[in-house]
Design a protein around this motif. Sequence first.
Motif, PDB file in Angstrom:
ATOM      1  N   ARG A 119      -2.989   2.593 -13.828  1.00  0.00           N
ATOM      2  CA  ARG A 119      -4.123   2.074 -13.049  1.00  0.00           C
ATOM      3  C   ARG A 119      -4.153   0.569 -13.155  1.00  0.00           C
ATOM      4  O   ARG A 119      -3.620  -0.010 -14.094  1.00  0.00           O
ATOM      5  CB  ARG A 119      -5.434   2.644 -13.599  1.00  0.00           C
ATOM      6  CG  ARG A 119      -5.572   4.135 -13.319  1.00  0.00           C
ATOM      7  CD  ARG A 119      -6.980   4.555 -13.516  1.00  0.00           C
ATOM      8  NE  ARG A 119      -7.826   3.750 -12.630  1.00  0.00           N
ATOM      9  CZ  ARG A 119      -8.764   4.234 -11.842  1.00  0.00           C
ATOM     10  NH1 ARG A 119      -9.006   5.511 -11.841  1.00  0.00           N
ATOM     11  NH2 ARG A 119      -9.477   3.469 -11.082  1.00  0.00           N
ATOM     12  N   SER A 151       0.872  -1.174   0.000  1.00  0.00           N
ATOM     13  CA  SER A 151       0.000   0.000   0.000  1.00  0.00           C
ATOM     14  C   SER A 151       0.902   1.215   0.000  1.00  0.00           C
ATOM     15  O   SER A 151       2.092   1.111   0.267  1.00  0.00           O
ATOM     16  CB  SER A 151      -0.880   0.008   1.247  1.00  0.00           C
ATOM     17  OG  SER A 151      -1.733  -1.111   1.227  1.00  0.00           O
ATOM     18  N   SER A 152       0.356   2.369  -0.251  1.00  0.00           N
ATOM     19  CA  SER A 152       1.170   3.582  -0.245  1.00  0.00           C
ATOM     20  C   SER A 152       1.792   3.789   1.124  1.00  0.00           C
ATOM     21  O   SER A 152       1.336   3.253   2.118  1.00  0.00           O
ATOM     22  CB  SER A 152       0.330   4.793  -0.637  1.00  0.00           C
ATOM     23  OG  SER A 152      -0.688   4.994   0.305  1.00  0.00           O
ATOM     24  N   SER A 153       2.834   4.567   1.147  1.00  0.00           N
ATOM     25  CA  SER A 153       3.601   4.898   2.344  1.00  0.00           C
ATOM     26  C   SER A 153       4.386   3.696   2.827  1.00  0.00           C
ATOM     27  O   SER A 153       5.137   3.133   2.069  1.00  0.00           O
ATOM     28  CB  SER A 153       2.713   5.483   3.432  1.00  0.00           C
ATOM     29  OG  SER A 153       2.059   6.630   2.937  1.00  0.00           O
ATOM     30  N   GLY A 155      -6.990   0.551  -8.726  1.00  0.00           N
ATOM     31  CA  GLY A 155      -6.496   1.833  -8.243  1.00  0.00           C
ATOM     32  C   GLY A 155      -5.257   2.250  -9.002  1.00  0.00           C
ATOM     33  O   GLY A 155      -4.931   1.708 -10.048  1.00  0.00           O
ATOM     34  N   TYR A 156      -4.548   3.192  -8.437  1.00  0.00           N
ATOM     35  CA  TYR A 156      -3.345   3.739  -9.052  1.00  0.00           C
ATOM     36  C   TYR A 156      -2.117   3.041  -8.479  1.00  0.00           C
ATOM     37  O   TYR A 156      -2.112   2.642  -7.318  1.00  0.00           O
ATOM     38  CB  TYR A 156      -3.266   5.240  -8.773  1.00  0.00           C
ATOM     39  CG  TYR A 156      -4.414   6.011  -9.377  1.00  0.00           C
ATOM     40  CD1 TYR A 156      -4.336   6.484 -10.680  1.00  0.00           C
ATOM     41  CD2 TYR A 156      -5.572   6.267  -8.642  1.00  0.00           C
ATOM     42  CE1 TYR A 156      -5.384   7.192 -11.236  1.00  0.00           C
ATOM     43  CE2 TYR A 156      -6.625   6.967  -9.192  1.00  0.00           C
ATOM     44  CZ  TYR A 156      -6.526   7.431 -10.490  1.00  0.00           C
ATOM     45  OH  TYR A 156      -7.571   8.132 -11.040  1.00  0.00           O
ATOM     46  N   LEU A 203      -1.211   3.483  -4.834  1.00  0.00           N
ATOM     47  CA  LEU A 203      -1.277   4.898  -4.464  1.00  0.00           C
ATOM     48  C   LEU A 203      -2.709   5.417  -4.479  1.00  0.00           C
ATOM     49  O   LEU A 203      -3.549   4.915  -5.228  1.00  0.00           O
ATOM     50  CB  LEU A 203      -0.451   5.732  -5.453  1.00  0.00           C
ATOM     51  CG  LEU A 203       1.016   5.355  -5.627  1.00  0.00           C
ATOM     52  CD1 LEU A 203       1.616   6.096  -6.812  1.00  0.00           C
ATOM     53  CD2 LEU A 203       1.785   5.655  -4.360  1.00  0.00           C
ATOM     54  N   THR A 204      -2.946   6.449  -3.692  1.00  0.00           N
ATOM     55  CA  THR A 204      -4.208   7.166  -3.803  1.00  0.00           C
ATOM     56  C   THR A 204      -4.130   8.011  -5.080  1.00  0.00           C
ATOM     57  O   THR A 204      -3.046   8.202  -5.652  1.00  0.00           O
ATOM     58  CB  THR A 204      -4.433   8.097  -2.600  1.00  0.00           C
ATOM     59  OG1 THR A 204      -3.433   9.118  -2.621  1.00  0.00           O
ATOM     60  CG2 THR A 204      -4.387   7.331  -1.281  1.00  0.00           C
ATOM     61  N   GLU A 205      -5.250   8.550  -5.505  1.00  0.00           N
ATOM     62  CA  GLU A 205      -5.241   9.393  -6.699  1.00  0.00           C
ATOM     63  C   GLU A 205      -4.341  10.613  -6.509  1.00  0.00           C
ATOM     64  O   GLU A 205      -3.584  10.987  -7.405  1.00  0.00           O
ATOM     65  CB  GLU A 205      -6.658   9.832  -7.069  1.00  0.00           C
ATOM     66  CG  GLU A 205      -6.716  10.609  -8.359  1.00  0.00           C
ATOM     67  CD  GLU A 205      -8.131  10.943  -8.796  1.00  0.00           C
ATOM     68  OE1 GLU A 205      -8.279  11.524  -9.893  1.00  0.00           O
ATOM     69  OE2 GLU A 205      -9.094  10.635  -8.062  1.00  0.00           O
ATOM     70  N   ALA A 206      -4.378  11.226  -5.334  1.00  0.00           N
ATOM     71  CA  ALA A 206      -3.545  12.411  -5.064  1.00  0.00           C
ATOM     72  C   ALA A 206      -2.057  12.045  -5.083  1.00  0.00           C
ATOM     73  O   ALA A 206      -1.238  12.775  -5.658  1.00  0.00           O
ATOM     74  CB  ALA A 206      -3.920  13.030  -3.725  1.00  0.00           C
ATOM     75  N   GLU A 207      -1.691  10.920  -4.454  1.00  0.00           N
ATOM     76  CA  GLU A 207      -0.287  10.479  -4.468  1.00  0.00           C
ATOM     77  C   GLU A 207       0.174  10.182  -5.890  1.00  0.00           C
ATOM     78  O   GLU A 207       1.288  10.539  -6.288  1.00  0.00           O
ATOM     79  CB  GLU A 207      -0.111   9.224  -3.609  1.00  0.00           C
ATOM     80  CG  GLU A 207      -0.283   9.446  -2.127  1.00  0.00           C
ATOM     81  CD  GLU A 207      -0.379   8.147  -1.344  1.00  0.00           C
ATOM     82  OE1 GLU A 207       0.039   8.151  -0.175  1.00  0.00           O
ATOM     83  OE2 GLU A 207      -0.892   7.131  -1.880  1.00  0.00           O
ATOM     84  N   TYR A 208      -0.703   9.525  -6.640  1.00  0.00           N
ATOM     85  CA  TYR A 208      -0.382   9.180  -8.023  1.00  0.00           C
ATOM     86  C   TYR A 208      -0.147  10.442  -8.851  1.00  0.00           C
ATOM     87  O   TYR A 208       0.850  10.543  -9.577  1.00  0.00           O
ATOM     88  CB  TYR A 208      -1.513   8.349  -8.623  1.00  0.00           C
ATOM     89  CG  TYR A 208      -1.293   7.996 -10.070  1.00  0.00           C
ATOM     90  CD1 TYR A 208      -0.455   6.950 -10.427  1.00  0.00           C
ATOM     91  CD2 TYR A 208      -1.924   8.713 -11.083  1.00  0.00           C
ATOM     92  CE1 TYR A 208      -0.246   6.618 -11.754  1.00  0.00           C
ATOM     93  CE2 TYR A 208      -1.720   8.394 -12.410  1.00  0.00           C
ATOM     94  CZ  TYR A 208      -0.878   7.346 -12.746  1.00  0.00           C
ATOM     95  OH  TYR A 208      -0.670   7.022 -14.056  1.00  0.00           O
TER      96      TYR A 208
END
Length: 194
Positions: free
Chosen positions: A73, A35-37, A51-52, A130-135
């Motif tokens: 994606r 997952s991100s982070s 997702g991204y 990633l979330t959309e903002a992170e992507y």
Amino acid sequence: MPLLRGRLMLMAVLAFAIAGCQSEDQKPQPRFVSSSSSAPAVTAGAVRESGYFIEFRSRYALSYGHTYVVFGRTNSSGGMINPEVAGLAPATPSATPYVIGHFLPVPAETGASDGDLEEEYRSASWRVMLTEAEYNKTVAFIRQLKAKSKFWQASVYNCNAFVADIARSMGYKTPGIWLRPQEFVTKLRQMNAG
């Protein structure tokens, strides 16, 4: 004295280039997804929601390999939908600029190269969801980096250095750029996802 300094500098550059070529690639490493982070890594056998993503990858090549990123994606089974590739390599398939690039900077390209999306050449990978903002933030950085990366040089700014810039922009720690690509991607994952 300047001649001696020049020779010492050349020897240092050659030592770095040769040091990166001393290990051997292993069999393909398992795919890892995080997952991100800083979430712990899991093998790619797990189905992820669409997702991204960005995937740090290495592949086998006639030389010591290549490091690059794939981003885009995913569908509900984790498959890539219209992936993009970014990596740094000499701007020609000819071996001559590649050899010269071990001594002097040569013109570079930053897009896909032959074999980047072919599974049989993948030697290691680490996908980060990633979330959309992170992507969007990551892709904006990649596009800026591609626009300013005009030269490749094996011991100063190579494909590992290019990918390390992307990883650092995301807040990740990065290994040294003189590793073989498979080892670079594996260590990048281990340093950041356990």
